[in-house]
Scaffold this active site. Structure first.
Site, PDB file in Angstrom:
ATOM      1  N   ILE A   1       5.248  -3.834  -7.561  1.00 51.95           N
ATOM      2  CA  ILE A   1       4.464  -2.610  -7.808  1.00 51.95           C
ATOM      3  C   ILE A   1       5.055  -1.462  -6.998  1.00 51.95           C
ATOM      4  O   ILE A   1       4.956  -1.446  -5.770  1.00 51.95           O
ATOM      5  CB  ILE A   1       2.985  -2.808  -7.400  1.00 51.95           C
ATOM      6  CG1 ILE A   1       2.379  -3.998  -8.146  1.00 51.95           C
ATOM      7  CG2 ILE A   1       2.172  -1.533  -7.642  1.00 51.95           C
ATOM      8  CD1 ILE A   1       0.977  -4.359  -7.685  1.00 51.95           C
ATOM      9  N   ARG A   2       5.708  -0.534  -7.652  1.00 52.24           N
ATOM     10  CA  ARG A   2       6.399   0.597  -6.985  1.00 52.24           C
ATOM     11  C   ARG A   2       7.164   0.049  -5.765  1.00 52.24           C
ATOM     12  O   ARG A   2       7.088   0.542  -4.646  1.00 52.24           O
ATOM     13  CB  ARG A   2       5.393   1.673  -6.528  1.00 52.24           C
ATOM     14  CG  ARG A   2       4.723   2.406  -7.666  1.00 52.24           C
ATOM     15  CD  ARG A   2       3.774   3.478  -7.165  1.00 52.24           C
ATOM     16  NE  ARG A   2       2.712   2.914  -6.360  1.00 52.24           N
ATOM     17  CZ  ARG A   2       2.610   3.057  -5.045  1.00 52.24           C
ATOM     18  NH1 ARG A   2       3.525   3.773  -4.391  1.00 52.24           N
ATOM     19  NH2 ARG A   2       1.629   2.493  -4.383  1.00 52.24           N
TER      20      ARG A   2
ATOM     21  N   HIS B   1       4.594  -9.038  -4.217  1.00 51.97           N
ATOM     22  CA  HIS B   1       3.251  -9.272  -3.679  1.00 51.97           C
ATOM     23  C   HIS B   1       2.771 -10.690  -3.961  1.00 51.97           C
ATOM     24  O   HIS B   1       2.077 -10.924  -4.960  1.00 51.97           O
ATOM     25  CB  HIS B   1       2.265  -8.304  -4.349  1.00 51.97           C
ATOM     26  CG  HIS B   1       2.459  -6.871  -4.005  1.00 51.97           C
ATOM     27  ND1 HIS B   1       1.776  -6.243  -2.986  1.00 51.97           N
ATOM     28  CD2 HIS B   1       3.264  -5.940  -4.553  1.00 51.97           C
ATOM     29  CE1 HIS B   1       2.147  -4.984  -2.925  1.00 51.97           C
ATOM     30  NE2 HIS B   1       3.052  -4.765  -3.855  1.00 51.97           N
TER      31      HIS B   1
ATOM     32  N   GLU C   1       0.397 -12.208  -2.620  1.00 51.87           N
ATOM     33  CA  GLU C   1      -1.068 -12.234  -2.499  1.00 51.87           C
ATOM     34  C   GLU C   1      -1.758 -11.880  -3.810  1.00 51.87           C
ATOM     35  O   GLU C   1      -2.965 -12.072  -3.954  1.00 51.87           O
ATOM     36  CB  GLU C   1      -1.530 -11.281  -1.389  1.00 51.87           C
ATOM     37  CG  GLU C   1      -1.442  -9.782  -1.693  1.00 51.87           C
ATOM     38  CD  GLU C   1      -0.032  -9.220  -1.638  1.00 51.87           C
ATOM     39  OE1 GLU C   1       0.942  -9.994  -1.441  1.00 51.87           O
ATOM     40  OE2 GLU C   1       0.107  -7.988  -1.810  1.00 51.87           O
TER      41      GLU C   1
ATOM     42  N   CYS D   1       6.115  -5.551   0.388  1.00 44.86           N
ATOM     43  CA  CYS D   1       6.263  -4.224  -0.232  1.00 44.86           C
ATOM     44  C   CYS D   1       6.225  -3.114   0.819  1.00 44.86           C
ATOM     45  O   CYS D   1       7.177  -2.967   1.574  1.00 44.86           O
ATOM     46  CB  CYS D   1       5.208  -4.058  -1.322  1.00 44.86           C
ATOM     47  SG  CYS D   1       5.687  -2.849  -2.545  1.00 44.86           S
TER      48      CYS D   1
ATOM     49  N   GLY E   1       0.861  -1.194   0.000  1.00 43.45           N
ATOM     50  CA  GLY E   1       0.000   0.000   0.000  1.00 43.45           C
ATOM     51  C   GLY E   1       0.880   1.220   0.000  1.00 43.45           C
ATOM     52  O   GLY E   1       1.790   1.314  -0.833  1.00 43.45           O
ATOM     53  N   GLU E   2       0.642   2.130   0.947  1.00 43.12           N
ATOM     54  CA  GLU E   2       1.518   3.296   1.089  1.00 43.12           C
ATOM     55  C   GLU E   2       2.086   3.270   2.517  1.00 43.12           C
ATOM     56  O   GLU E   2       1.337   3.420   3.489  1.00 43.12           O
ATOM     57  CB  GLU E   2       0.729   4.590   0.872  1.00 43.12           C
ATOM     58  CG  GLU E   2       0.678   5.035  -0.571  1.00 43.12           C
ATOM     59  CD  GLU E   2       2.051   5.049  -1.237  1.00 43.12           C
ATOM     60  OE1 GLU E   2       2.125   4.617  -2.389  1.00 43.12           O
ATOM     61  OE2 GLU E   2       3.050   5.433  -0.588  1.00 43.12           O
ATOM     62  N   SER E   3       3.389   3.078   2.644  1.00 42.68           N
ATOM     63  CA  SER E   3       3.975   2.941   3.985  1.00 42.68           C
ATOM     64  C   SER E   3       3.785   4.210   4.819  1.00 42.68           C
ATOM     65  O   SER E   3       3.662   4.137   6.041  1.00 42.68           O
ATOM     66  CB  SER E   3       5.472   2.616   3.871  1.00 42.68           C
ATOM     67  OG  SER E   3       6.119   3.566   3.056  1.00 42.68           O
TER      68      SER E   3
HETATM   69  N1  LIG Z   1       3.158  -1.580  -3.608  1.00 39.81           N
HETATM   70  C1  LIG Z   1       3.588  -0.958  -2.478  1.00 39.81           C
HETATM   71  O1  LIG Z   1       3.318  -1.393  -1.349  1.00 39.81           O
HETATM   72  C2  LIG Z   1       4.369   0.330  -2.680  1.00 39.81           C
HETATM   73  C3  LIG Z   1       5.105   0.792  -1.456  1.00 39.81           C
HETATM   74  C4  LIG Z   1       5.552   2.231  -1.610  1.00 39.81           C
HETATM   75  N2  LIG Z   1       6.802   2.294  -2.398  1.00 39.81           N
HETATM   76  C5  LIG Z   1       5.766   2.874  -0.234  1.00 39.81           C
HETATM   77  O2  LIG Z   1       6.667   3.619  -0.047  1.00 39.81           O
HETATM   78  O3  LIG Z   1       5.003   2.622   0.664  1.00 39.81           O
END
Ligand SMILES: NC(=O)CC[C@H](N)C(=O)O
Length: 196
Positions: A141-142, A178, A180, A84, A52-54
Site C-alpha cells: 500500500i503506497r 503489510h 498484519e 512499510c 501509516g505515514e512516516s
Molecule cells: N502504507 C504505508 O505505510 C505508506 C508509507 C508511505 N509511503 C510513507 O512515506 O510513509
C-alpha cells in the site's frame, strides 16, 4: 513477553491483533501494548513500527520522547520489525524524504519512500520468504521500495519475483509490505522468535 507496537499513527490495531495471534500460535504468553510514551518501554521485549505515514510517525515519535530511547534500544539489540512506513523509519537512507523528517537510521538499506505510487497503485502479490517455502500474500500500500542493501550485515528475507522486498539485519526486520493485513502469522512468528 511484552511487545510494543508504536501506537502514534497508522495500522496499529492490526499489528496488535496479528502479534497476539502469533504469540498464541507459538504458545507464548505475554502482552501486546499500544506504545505511546517512553515510560512504557520498561521491560519491553520487542517493538513493531507499523505502516501509516512516516512523516507523521517520525514527528510524533520525537514529540512524545519515544524517538531516542527506541533508537538506543534497537542499537543495543532489541528486536524490531518495521512494515512499510516502519521500514522507512528504520532505514539509513531515504529517497523522497521531507526535509524535517528524522529516521532511526539503524537498518543498512536505502529506500525510496513512495516508489509504488499512490493509494490507487496498491496491490497484493505472492511474496517468497527466506524461511518458509509456502508463498506469503504481500499487501503493498503506497509502499516504499528497497533500492540498495548498504552492508553485508543486511540479508534478504523476502522477494517479490526477483526483487528484495524484505530484509533482516540481526535484531531488525524491515518489510515493504503489510503482513498484519493478512491472516497469515508466519512473519510475526518469525519476528517474535527473536525475542524468545
Ligand atoms: N502504507 C504505508 O505505510 C505508506 C508509507 C508511505 N509511503 C510513507 O512515506 O510513509
Amino acid at each position: 513477553m511484552k511487545v510494543g507496537v508504536i501506537g502514534l499513527q497508522g495500522d496499529v490495531s492490526e499489528h496488535i491483533e496479528a502479534t497476539k495471534r502469533a504469540m498464541e500460535s507459538l504458545g507464548v504468553s505475554g502482552d501486546v501494548i499500544w506504545l505511546r510514551k517512553p515510560e512504557q518501554l520498561e521491560g519491553i521485549s520487542a517493538i513493531i513500527i507499523p505502516g501509516g505515514e512516516s512523516t507523521t510517525i517520525s514527528r510524533l515519535m520525537q514529540k512524545t520522547g519515544l524517538f531516542e530511547p527506541v533508537k538506543k534500544l534497537i542499537e543495543n539489540g532489541l528486536p524490531v520489525m518495521g512494515t512499510c512506513a516502519g521500514l522507512i523509519m528504520l532505514s539509513k537512507e531515504v529517497v523522497g524524504a521531507t526535509p524535517e523528517q528524522k529516521f532511526l537510521e539503524v537498518l543498512d538499506v536505502k529506500v525510496n519512500r513512495n516508489a509504488y505510487g499512490r493509494q490507487v497503485d496498491s496491490f497484493e502479490a505472492p511474496v517468497k520468504l527466506a524461511f518458509d517455502d509456502e508463498p506469503f500474500i504481500g499487501v503493498f500500500i503506497r509502499a516504499p521500495r528497497i533500492l540498495e542493501l548498504l552492508s553485508d550485515k543486511v540479508k534478504p528475507l523476502a522477494w517479490l519475483e526477483d526483487r528484495v522486498v524484505g530484509v533482516e539485519q540481526d535484531n531488525i526486520i524491515g518489510l515493504e509490505f503489510h503482513p498484519e493485513l493478512t491472516d497469515d502469522t508466519r512473519v510475526h512468528e518469525y519476528f517474535l522468535k527473536k525475542a524468545l
